[in-house]
Write an enzyme that holds these catalytic residues in place. Structure first.
Site, PDB file in Angstrom:
ATOM      1  N   SER A 109       0.861  -1.183   0.000  1.00  0.00           N
ATOM      2  CA  SER A 109       0.000   0.000   0.000  1.00  0.00           C
ATOM      3  C   SER A 109       0.894   1.228   0.000  1.00  0.00           C
ATOM      4  O   SER A 109       1.997   1.194   0.564  1.00  0.00           O
ATOM      5  CB  SER A 109      -0.852  -0.008   1.265  1.00  0.00           C
ATOM      6  OG  SER A 109      -1.427   1.258   1.441  1.00  0.00           O
ATOM      7  N   SER A 110       0.406   2.329  -0.592  1.00  0.00           N
ATOM      8  CA  SER A 110       1.261   3.522  -0.653  1.00  0.00           C
ATOM      9  C   SER A 110       1.487   4.141   0.726  1.00  0.00           C
ATOM     10  O   SER A 110       2.375   4.962   0.883  1.00  0.00           O
ATOM     11  CB  SER A 110       0.668   4.548  -1.616  1.00  0.00           C
ATOM     12  OG  SER A 110      -0.618   4.904  -1.203  1.00  0.00           O
ATOM     13  N   CYS A 111       0.703   3.712   1.740  1.00  0.00           N
ATOM     14  CA  CYS A 111       0.915   4.287   3.081  1.00  0.00           C
ATOM     15  C   CYS A 111       2.164   3.720   3.750  1.00  0.00           C
ATOM     16  O   CYS A 111       2.496   4.125   4.854  1.00  0.00           O
ATOM     17  CB  CYS A 111      -0.311   4.097   3.964  1.00  0.00           C
ATOM     18  SG  CYS A 111      -0.533   2.404   4.446  1.00  0.00           S
ATOM     19  N   TYR A 138      -1.251  -0.711  10.200  1.00  0.00           N
ATOM     20  CA  TYR A 138      -1.478  -1.283   8.872  1.00  0.00           C
ATOM     21  C   TYR A 138      -0.186  -1.262   8.054  1.00  0.00           C
ATOM     22  O   TYR A 138       0.211  -2.262   7.447  1.00  0.00           O
ATOM     23  CB  TYR A 138      -2.576  -0.433   8.228  1.00  0.00           C
ATOM     24  CG  TYR A 138      -2.938  -0.693   6.803  1.00  0.00           C
ATOM     25  CD1 TYR A 138      -3.797  -1.730   6.469  1.00  0.00           C
ATOM     26  CD2 TYR A 138      -2.466   0.126   5.780  1.00  0.00           C
ATOM     27  CE1 TYR A 138      -4.175  -1.945   5.144  1.00  0.00           C
ATOM     28  CE2 TYR A 138      -2.831  -0.084   4.462  1.00  0.00           C
ATOM     29  CZ  TYR A 138      -3.685  -1.114   4.144  1.00  0.00           C
ATOM     30  OH  TYR A 138      -4.052  -1.329   2.839  1.00  0.00           O
ATOM     31  N   LYS A 142       2.267  -4.277   6.426  1.00  0.00           N
ATOM     32  CA  LYS A 142       2.568  -4.334   4.991  1.00  0.00           C
ATOM     33  C   LYS A 142       4.086  -4.385   4.760  1.00  0.00           C
ATOM     34  O   LYS A 142       4.565  -5.137   3.908  1.00  0.00           O
ATOM     35  CB  LYS A 142       2.004  -3.103   4.275  1.00  0.00           C
ATOM     36  CG  LYS A 142       0.492  -3.092   4.158  1.00  0.00           C
ATOM     37  CD  LYS A 142       0.032  -4.100   3.152  1.00  0.00           C
ATOM     38  CE  LYS A 142      -1.447  -4.051   2.879  1.00  0.00           C
ATOM     39  NZ  LYS A 142      -1.930  -5.279   2.230  1.00  0.00           N
ATOM     40  N   HIS A 181     -13.122   5.293   2.108  1.00  0.00           N
ATOM     41  CA  HIS A 181     -12.058   6.150   1.578  1.00  0.00           C
ATOM     42  C   HIS A 181     -12.690   7.302   0.787  1.00  0.00           C
ATOM     43  O   HIS A 181     -13.913   7.412   0.722  1.00  0.00           O
ATOM     44  CB  HIS A 181     -11.123   5.337   0.695  1.00  0.00           C
ATOM     45  CG  HIS A 181     -10.364   4.297   1.463  1.00  0.00           C
ATOM     46  ND1 HIS A 181      -9.952   3.116   0.912  1.00  0.00           N
ATOM     47  CD2 HIS A 181      -9.964   4.256   2.751  1.00  0.00           C
ATOM     48  CE1 HIS A 181      -9.318   2.397   1.815  1.00  0.00           C
ATOM     49  NE2 HIS A 181      -9.313   3.070   2.945  1.00  0.00           N
TER      50      HIS A 181
HETATM   51  N1  LIG Z   1      -8.511  -0.525  -1.774  1.00  0.00           N
HETATM   52  C1  LIG Z   1      -7.435   0.228  -1.834  1.00  0.00           C
HETATM   53  O1  LIG Z   1      -7.471   1.427  -2.124  1.00  0.00           O
HETATM   54  C2  LIG Z   1      -6.086  -0.372  -1.532  1.00  0.00           C
HETATM   55  C3  LIG Z   1      -4.985   0.482  -1.573  1.00  0.00           C
HETATM   56  C4  LIG Z   1      -3.740  -0.037  -1.297  1.00  0.00           C
HETATM   57  C5  LIG Z   1      -3.615  -1.376  -1.005  1.00  0.00           C
HETATM   58  N2  LIG Z   1      -4.696  -2.197  -0.981  1.00  0.00           N
HETATM   59  C6  LIG Z   1      -4.461  -3.616  -0.651  1.00  0.00           C
HETATM   60  O2  LIG Z   1      -5.091  -4.449  -1.619  1.00  0.00           O
HETATM   61  C7  LIG Z   1      -5.585  -5.631  -0.973  1.00  0.00           C
HETATM   62  C8  LIG Z   1      -7.067  -5.808  -1.257  1.00  0.00           C
HETATM   63  O3  LIG Z   1      -7.768  -4.639  -0.843  1.00  0.00           O
HETATM   64  P1  LIG Z   1      -9.343  -4.489  -0.968  1.00  0.00           P
HETATM   65  O4  LIG Z   1      -9.611  -3.048  -1.077  1.00  0.00           O
HETATM   66  O5  LIG Z   1      -9.844  -5.445  -1.992  1.00  0.00           O
HETATM   67  O6  LIG Z   1      -9.792  -4.976   0.477  1.00  0.00           O
HETATM   68  P2  LIG Z   1     -11.249  -5.453   0.969  1.00  0.00           P
HETATM   69  O7  LIG Z   1     -12.282  -5.058  -0.010  1.00  0.00           O
HETATM   70  O8  LIG Z   1     -11.368  -5.036   2.390  1.00  0.00           O
HETATM   71  O9  LIG Z   1     -11.112  -7.039   0.902  1.00  0.00           O
HETATM   72  C9  LIG Z   1     -10.315  -7.782   1.743  1.00  0.00           C
HETATM   73  C10 LIG Z   1     -10.943  -9.145   1.900  1.00  0.00           C
HETATM   74  O10 LIG Z   1     -10.128  -9.930   2.788  1.00  0.00           O
HETATM   75  C11 LIG Z   1     -11.012 -10.630   3.639  1.00  0.00           C
HETATM   76  N3  LIG Z   1     -10.365 -11.042   4.883  1.00  0.00           N
HETATM   77  C12 LIG Z   1      -9.969 -10.270   5.918  1.00  0.00           C
HETATM   78  N4  LIG Z   1      -9.484 -11.041   6.912  1.00  0.00           N
HETATM   79  C13 LIG Z   1      -9.558 -12.326   6.477  1.00  0.00           C
HETATM   80  C14 LIG Z   1      -9.236 -13.574   7.051  1.00  0.00           C
HETATM   81  N5  LIG Z   1      -8.720 -13.674   8.289  1.00  0.00           N
HETATM   82  N6  LIG Z   1      -9.471 -14.717   6.349  1.00  0.00           N
HETATM   83  C15 LIG Z   1     -10.026 -14.637   5.114  1.00  0.00           C
HETATM   84  N7  LIG Z   1     -10.352 -13.487   4.504  1.00  0.00           N
HETATM   85  C16 LIG Z   1     -10.127 -12.343   5.191  1.00  0.00           C
HETATM   86  C17 LIG Z   1     -12.123  -9.626   3.906  1.00  0.00           C
HETATM   87  O11 LIG Z   1     -13.259 -10.238   4.438  1.00  0.00           O
HETATM   88  P3  LIG Z   1     -14.295  -9.353   5.332  1.00  0.00           P
HETATM   89  O12 LIG Z   1     -14.754  -8.232   4.443  1.00  0.00           O
HETATM   90  O13 LIG Z   1     -15.356 -10.326   5.667  1.00  0.00           O
HETATM   91  O14 LIG Z   1     -13.502  -8.860   6.494  1.00  0.00           O
HETATM   92  C18 LIG Z   1     -12.346  -9.086   2.499  1.00  0.00           C
HETATM   93  O15 LIG Z   1     -13.215  -9.902   1.753  1.00  0.00           O
HETATM   94  C19 LIG Z   1      -5.245  -5.483   0.492  1.00  0.00           C
HETATM   95  O16 LIG Z   1      -4.034  -6.126   0.758  1.00  0.00           O
HETATM   96  C20 LIG Z   1      -5.090  -3.990   0.679  1.00  0.00           C
HETATM   97  O17 LIG Z   1      -4.241  -3.686   1.742  1.00  0.00           O
HETATM   98  C21 LIG Z   1      -5.930  -1.711  -1.236  1.00  0.00           C
END
Ligand SMILES: NC(=O)c1ccc[n+]([C@@H]2O[C@H](COP(=O)([O-])OP(=O)(O)OC[C@H]3O[C@@H](n4cnc5c(N)ncnc54)[C@H](OP(=O)(O)O)[C@@H]3O)[C@@H](O)[C@H]2O)c1
Length: 315
Positions: A109-111, A138, A142, A181
């Site tokens: 993540s960019s953070c 967080y 990462k 966000h």
């Molecule tokens: N979205 C952004 O802007 C962004 C930016 C930078 C990096 N990222 C990175 O990209 C990745 C995906 O992000 P996203 O936005 O798609 O996140 P998200 O929509 O929150 O999806 C994450 C998924 O992981 C599941 N999860 C969490 N804990 C778990 C566990 N113990 N076992 C199984 N599943 C679990 C969550 O389930 P629940 O919903 O039921 O908890 C959710 O379905 C992450 O690594 C995030 O840090 C995202």
């Protein structure tokens, strides 16, 4: 290069990015995708994750699960954030090595970049300064994931890559106004104001800070590209390549949602960093660049959101 019938595990396939990865992989013809819902497999459970890897033996892994929740979660639940995220990624990375997956892609993540670093942010600025304190739990998890991938590559000669996304948005984003966000927050706010026939929407801050946003399908496309074309331990940024002020963004969303009231900014509220933009020259040089356009993708996101909201009301 991944074969079309390669066994690919998409961890976190119920999240915004995981859903887009599955959609884009299927569209590209990959036909042997493995997914497990959270209720079937809690990825913090070490023995269950090991069992899963030994049974399924995937060849490629996209590591996308996360426990998040913005500043609120970082402030109120930093222990849960750091525990869950370290546990999930540690289990997946370790057992991916144990069963000898061909390649793993870890999402950073960019953070993770220092709070005060030169803009646009190059990959080399990692660990050159202090983090934004409101993201620390967080971001530290990462950084540990990136370092773990690099350590496994060094000691075990694995091919584990780490990708650093900018802010991603699109269908299945978190539209909960308490934890969302910027983009889903603004879409939700304008939509509510339109439905409630409000005369004014007030946005916190001056509207001057500039941020970068990338549509989730473009990001999924970049991940598939990197899985096929990038084999280095060093992290690699993925972004839109251009930033936009919150003021301009809010005006576009006001137009898309057809809110015809007034947009005002409350500049007594804090602004945060003036700029945040990733340097994407590394991925550009490899041959990947953004294919679509912010305004069109914001519109697609709003159409998706509106259909979900209307569906809820018709239930
Ligand atoms: N979205 C952004 O802007 C962004 C930016 C930078 C990096 N990222 C990175 O990209 C990745 C995906 O992000 P996203 O936005 O798609 O996140 P998200 O929509 O929150 O999806 C994450 C998924 O992981 C599941 N999860 C969490 N804990 C778990 C566990 N113990 N076992 C199984 N599943 C679990 C969550 O389930 P629940 O919903 O039921 O908890 C959710 O379905 C992450 O690594 C995030 O840090 C995202």
């Amino acid at each position: 290069m991944m074969n079309k019938d390669a066994k690919i595990f998409i961890a976190g396939h119920e999240g915004m990015i995981g859903i887009a990865l599955v959609r884009c992989l299927k569209t590209a013809g990959f036909n042997n995708l493995v997914t497990k819902s959270f209720s079937q497999l809690d990825l913090t459970n070490q023995s269950e994750v090991r069992k899963f890897f030994l049974q399924e033996v995937p060849e490629y892994v996209f590591l996308a699960p996360i426990k998040e929740g913005g500043i609120l979660a970082n402030t109120n639940y930093p222990a849960e954030l750091i525990y869950t995220n370290l546990q999930v990624q540690t289990n997946i990375i370790h057992f991916a090595w144990e069963i000898k997956v061909k390649k793993l892609l870890f999402l950073g993540s960019s953070c993770i970049y220092p709070k005060f670093c030169p803009q646009p942010m190059k990959e080399e600025v990692l660990l050159t300064g202090l983090l934004e304190p409101t993201n620390e739990a967080y971001a530290i998890a990462k950084i540990a994931g990136i370092k773990m991938c690099q350590a496994y590559n060094k000691q075990y000669n694995t091919n584990f890559i780490s990708v650093i996304p900018t802010n991603i948005y699109g269908p299945y984003d978190n539209f909960d106004l308490r934890t969302s966000h910027v983009i889903p927050g603004l879409i939700g706010k304008f939509h509510q104001a339109k439905i409630g026939k409000k005369e004014e929407v007030i946005i916190w801050g001056s509207g001057n800070p500039r941020r970068e946003f990338l549509y989730v399908d473009d990001f999924a496309d970049a991940c598939i590209f990197l899985m096929n074309n990038y084999n280095q331990s060093e992290i690699i940024n993925v972004g839109y390549g251009k930033d936009i002020s919150i003021r301009e963004l809010a005006s576009i969303i006001k137009e898309i949602t057809e809110f015809d009231g007034v947009l005002n900014f409350d500049d007594t509220k804090p602004d945060g960093m003036p700029y945040k933009l990733l340097d994407i020259s590394k991925i550009n040089k490899l041959g990947w660049s953004v294919k679509t356009d912010l305004k069109k993708d914001l519109k697609k996101t709003y159409i998706w959101f509106k259909e979900i909201e209307e569906g809820k009301q018709n239930k």
